[in-house]
Design a protein around this motif. Structure first.
Motif, PDB file in Angstrom:
ATOM      1  N   ARG A  15       0.982  -1.218  -0.102  1.00 18.83           N
ATOM      2  CA  ARG A  15       0.013  -0.037  -0.090  1.00 18.83           C
ATOM      3  C   ARG A  15       0.891   1.364  -0.125  1.00 18.83           C
ATOM      4  NH1 ARG A  15      -3.863   2.300   4.891  1.00 18.83           N
ATOM      5  NH2 ARG A  15      -4.880   3.867   3.524  1.00 18.83           N
ATOM      6  N   VAL A  16       0.638   2.290  -0.743  1.00 19.54           N
ATOM      7  CA  VAL A  16       1.273   3.190  -1.066  1.00 19.54           C
ATOM      8  C   VAL A  16       0.493   4.615  -0.731  1.00 19.54           C
ATOM      9  CG1 VAL A  16       2.562   4.966  -2.616  1.00 19.54           C
ATOM     10  CG2 VAL A  16       2.887   2.615  -2.835  1.00 19.54           C
ATOM     11  N   GLU A  17       1.035   5.584   0.158  1.00 15.77           N
ATOM     12  CA  GLU A  17       0.274   6.712   0.626  1.00 15.77           C
ATOM     13  C   GLU A  17       1.164   7.727   0.671  1.00 15.77           C
ATOM     14  OE1 GLU A  17      -2.290   6.143   4.345  1.00 15.77           O
ATOM     15  OE2 GLU A  17      -0.597   4.873   4.641  1.00 15.77           O
ATOM     16  N   VAL A  18       0.660   8.806  -0.124  1.00 18.32           N
ATOM     17  CA  VAL A  18       1.592  10.224  -0.373  1.00 18.32           C
ATOM     18  C   VAL A  18       0.591  10.990   0.578  1.00 18.32           C
ATOM     19  CG1 VAL A  18       2.088  11.798  -1.884  1.00 18.32           C
ATOM     20  CG2 VAL A  18       1.962   9.770  -2.661  1.00 18.32           C
ATOM     21  N   LEU A  19       1.401  11.443   1.664  1.00 18.27           N
ATOM     22  CA  LEU A  19       0.443  11.904   2.781  1.00 18.27           C
ATOM     23  C   LEU A  19       0.077  13.219   2.595  1.00 18.27           C
ATOM     24  CD1 LEU A  19       2.527  10.427   5.889  1.00 18.27           C
ATOM     25  CD2 LEU A  19       0.612   9.524   4.592  1.00 18.27           C
ATOM     26  N   ASP A  48       8.865   4.939   5.610  1.00 21.60           N
ATOM     27  CA  ASP A  48       8.481   6.503   5.238  1.00 21.60           C
ATOM     28  C   ASP A  48       9.714   7.166   4.987  1.00 21.60           C
ATOM     29  OD1 ASP A  48       5.748   7.299   6.878  1.00 21.60           O
ATOM     30  OD2 ASP A  48       6.558   5.692   7.770  1.00 21.60           O
ATOM     31  N   ARG A  49       9.533   7.909   3.893  1.00 20.52           N
ATOM     32  CA  ARG A  49      10.584   8.772   3.538  1.00 20.52           C
ATOM     33  C   ARG A  49      10.117   9.998   2.662  1.00 20.52           C
ATOM     34  NH1 ARG A  49      13.152   5.250  -1.333  1.00 20.52           N
ATOM     35  NH2 ARG A  49      13.543   3.583   0.437  1.00 20.52           N
ATOM     36  N   GLN A  50      10.898  11.092   2.697  1.00 20.18           N
ATOM     37  CA  GLN A  50      10.763  12.215   2.079  1.00 20.18           C
ATOM     38  C   GLN A  50      11.360  12.158   0.392  1.00 20.18           C
ATOM     39  OE1 GLN A  50       9.280  15.021   3.394  1.00 20.18           O
ATOM     40  NE2 GLN A  50       9.157  14.241   5.318  1.00 20.18           N
ATOM     41  N   ILE A  51      10.281  12.305  -0.353  1.00 22.01           N
ATOM     42  CA  ILE A  51      10.486  12.339  -1.718  1.00 22.01           C
ATOM     43  C   ILE A  51      10.302  13.676  -2.576  1.00 22.01           C
ATOM     44  CG2 ILE A  51       9.598  11.249  -4.053  1.00 22.01           C
ATOM     45  CD1 ILE A  51       9.105   8.848  -2.459  1.00 22.01           C
ATOM     46  N   VAL A  52      11.347  14.236  -3.329  1.00 23.61           N
ATOM     47  CA  VAL A  52      11.283  15.350  -4.024  1.00 23.61           C
ATOM     48  C   VAL A  52      10.492  15.236  -5.159  1.00 23.61           C
ATOM     49  CG1 VAL A  52      12.662  17.418  -4.875  1.00 23.61           C
ATOM     50  CG2 VAL A  52      13.219  16.436  -2.614  1.00 23.61           C
ATOM     51  N   VAL A  53       9.372  15.769  -5.605  1.00 24.00           N
ATOM     52  CA  VAL A  53       8.880  15.430  -6.932  1.00 24.00           C
ATOM     53  C   VAL A  53       9.130  16.743  -7.861  1.00 24.00           C
ATOM     54  CG1 VAL A  53       6.560  15.466  -8.358  1.00 24.00           C
ATOM     55  CG2 VAL A  53       7.067  14.261  -6.126  1.00 24.00           C
TER      56      VAL A  53
END
Length: 564
Positions: free
Chosen positions: A184-188, A218-223
């Motif tokens: 399961r993927v969540e973009v919070l 849990d990780r921070q991703i730069v779009v």
């Protein structure tokens, strides 16, 4: 001069009294006031004069005073207190909850609104009544626009307004390539559920990937503008399974997401759902679902010994009246199943353990017994054919109908009835024989033990190969008319072929080593019938002969098993 001095002193004293100075304090004395509030930090005023904030300790001149507490997000609390000289007055003030209203408008309209991290129902323009008076963090967002975050104070009984301009944002696409793929993927911070190649304003987002049996990521991703692909591989979590079982020689199997394995000390498996089963010769089976965590699993199993008299008979009563089919108790044991020199379907011969005693029908289920079921349940009763009587074996029913009858016996007797497994059927039919027939190897003796294709059959079906005997029955015969085997079972050769639980497999390659059903929960195209029927000769009615079937026939019936 003295008079003037007295007058001057009197005037000063009066002025000091009126100003609450030292004169009044000396004459009236003072008391102590200790005051606290929830929430703390409330302003305190005495007789209109501010004296500090809570928590507060202050000396107050004796007498009656008006004490008021004020806090920005609550209604004032006012209390008139009479202070006596030397008293200590303690007050604990809890402000009652206060509420106001919040209005949020945006350009463009239709934006979503979150307050203190909670998404509000609806879209802008949006009004919220009875929102707690407090400082709130309001986030307004819309697809393709930059989100706006503001702090706004909502005061008691007042309207707080938020009006924002949502500027167009530079967009990117985000795809998370998760392993395992079902994670399961969540973009919070996205405000919408994740989907591959989802459009997001460029910026930094917190992504959470979860799956049972794996550590959360849990990780921070730069779009960034354009396509963004982020691989995320979750770390498998495992736990150690420790099982103690009585008796110690029991076979213990553990099924997990990785498959089914035989238990061994210190077994390490992925966390999540497990099914533990245990079996031992002469004991009842154990099967239970449970959860394995990273902390491990410790389990103690005590199997129930089944104490029954082998060879005894059982005749259970039915709730509707009458009795279930007569059964004979067959003990646990081991045997070689199949025929090493037989056809493909009978090979390879293999050792099988029958772990639990069971009771099996002395006879094939009769038409009369099945008719009681049909009358009680409305099930279809096949029409009478070829002069059949109530004592003839029921036929013209498929596997599902046979299962339905067994389930009805379970409901009627309180004991679990079912079809025999293929291994149970052969074990009971052999009754200790290692030959092709329950009575030995000489096919000329079969006419004494079963209704097979013989001279009577040949008189009607001229092209058939038949056995050199004549029992007078062209087709099926009443049950129990032939010799029983060593366990007391009749008609294990011929009369009607008997449905068993198992799905059909073209050979015994990969067959279970215990007498359980093989793939009974799978999507069977065909099931197995055993023992041959009235149309079969000596070769087709051995204890090892097996055939696939999927439909009803006038040469197919069944017998039942009862568990302990």
């Amino acid at each position: 001069m003295a008079v003037l001095a007295i007058a001057l002193l009197t005037g000063l004293a009066v002025a000091d009294w009126l100003s609450d100075g030292i004169t009044r304090s000396l004459i009236l004395g003072h008391a102590d006031l200790r005051i606290d509030s929830a929430p703390a930090g409330a302003s305190v005023a005495i007789d209109g004069a501010s004296v500090g904030v809570t928590p507060l300790k202050i000396a107050v001149i004796s007498g009656a005073h008006v004490v008021k507490l004020s806090e920005r997000f609550h209604r004032d609390v006012v209390e008139r207190i009479h202070f006596q000289r030397g008293d200590t007055v303690v007050r604990q003030i809890a402000f009652a909850p206060s509420f106001g209203r919040l209005s949020v408008v945006s350009n463009p309209i239709g934006a979503s609104v979150s307050v203190d991290g909670q998404r509000l129902p609806g879209e802008t323009p949006l009004s919220v009544d009875n929102i707690a008076a407090a400082r709130h963090v309001v986030v307004v967002s819309a697809p393709g626009r930059r989100s706006v975050t503001v702090s706004r104070d909502v005061l008691p009984d007042a309207l707080a307004e938020v009006s924002v301009e949502l500027e167009r944002a530079v967009m990117g696409e985000l795809t998370i390539r998760a392993t395992p793929s079902a994670a399961r993927v969540e973009v919070l911070e996205a405000g919408t559920p994740y989907a591959p190649a989802m459009a997001l304003p460029v910026g930094t987002y917190r992504v959470r990937v979860t799956h049972e049996g794996y550590a959360d990521e849990d990780r921070q991703i730069v779009v960034r503008q354009g396509a963004n692909l982020e691989p995320v591989t979750l770390r498998r979590l495992t736990g150690v399974v420790e099982i103690a079982v009585v008796p110690s020689d029991a076979l213990v199997r553990v099924a997990s997401a990785d498959g089914t394995v035989t238990y061994r000390a210190g077994l390490q498996l992925p966390v999540g759902s497990l099914t533990v089963s245990a079996q031992a010769l002469g004991y009842g089976s154990y099967r239970k679902q449970m959860k394995l965590t990273a902390a491990g699993l410790n389990l103690t199993i005590s199997l129930r010994r089944i104490d029954v008299a082998t060879g005894s008979t059982i005749h259970d009563a039915l709730k509707v009246g009458g009795q279930a089919p007569r059964l004979v108790v067959v003990g646990a044991g081991r045997f070689t199943m199949g025929d090493a020199h037989g056809t493909l379907s009978q090979t390879p011969a293999h050792d099988v353990t029958v772990l639990q005693p069971f009771a099996i029908g002395v006879d094939e289920v009769t038409r009369g017994e099945y008719a009681a079921y049909a009358a009680a349940t409305g099930a279809e009763l096949p029409r009478v054919m070829h002069g059949e009587t109530a004592a003839h074996p029921i036929s013209q029913i498929d596997w599902e109908a046979a299962m339905g009858y067994a389930a009805w016996l379970t409901e009627q007797t309180g004991h679990r009835y079912r079809l025999p497994t293929e291994a149970e059927w052969e074990f009971a039919a052999r009754a200790g024989s290692t030959a092709a027939y329950t009575f030995g190897s000489d096919p000329r003796e079969i006419c004494a033990y079963g209704n097979v294709a013989d001279a009577a059959t040949h008189a009607v079906f001229r092209s058939w190969e038949v056995v050199d005997c004549d029992d007078g029955h062209v087709r099926s015969a009443p049950v129990g008319g032939y010799r029983a085997n060593a366990f007391g079972l009749h008609d294990v050769h011929g009369n009607v072929a008997e449905w068993v639980l198992d799905c059909w497999h073209i050979s015994y390659a990969g067959a279970p080593s215990v007498a359980t059903a093989w793939d009974v929960e799978g999507a069977c195209v065909d099931h197995v019938v055993r023992g041959g029927g009235w149309q079969g000769g000596a070769d087709a009615t051995t204890v090892t002969n097996r055939r696939p079937a999927s439909t009803a026939s006038d040469e197919r019936g069944f017998r039942v098993v009862r568990e302990f």
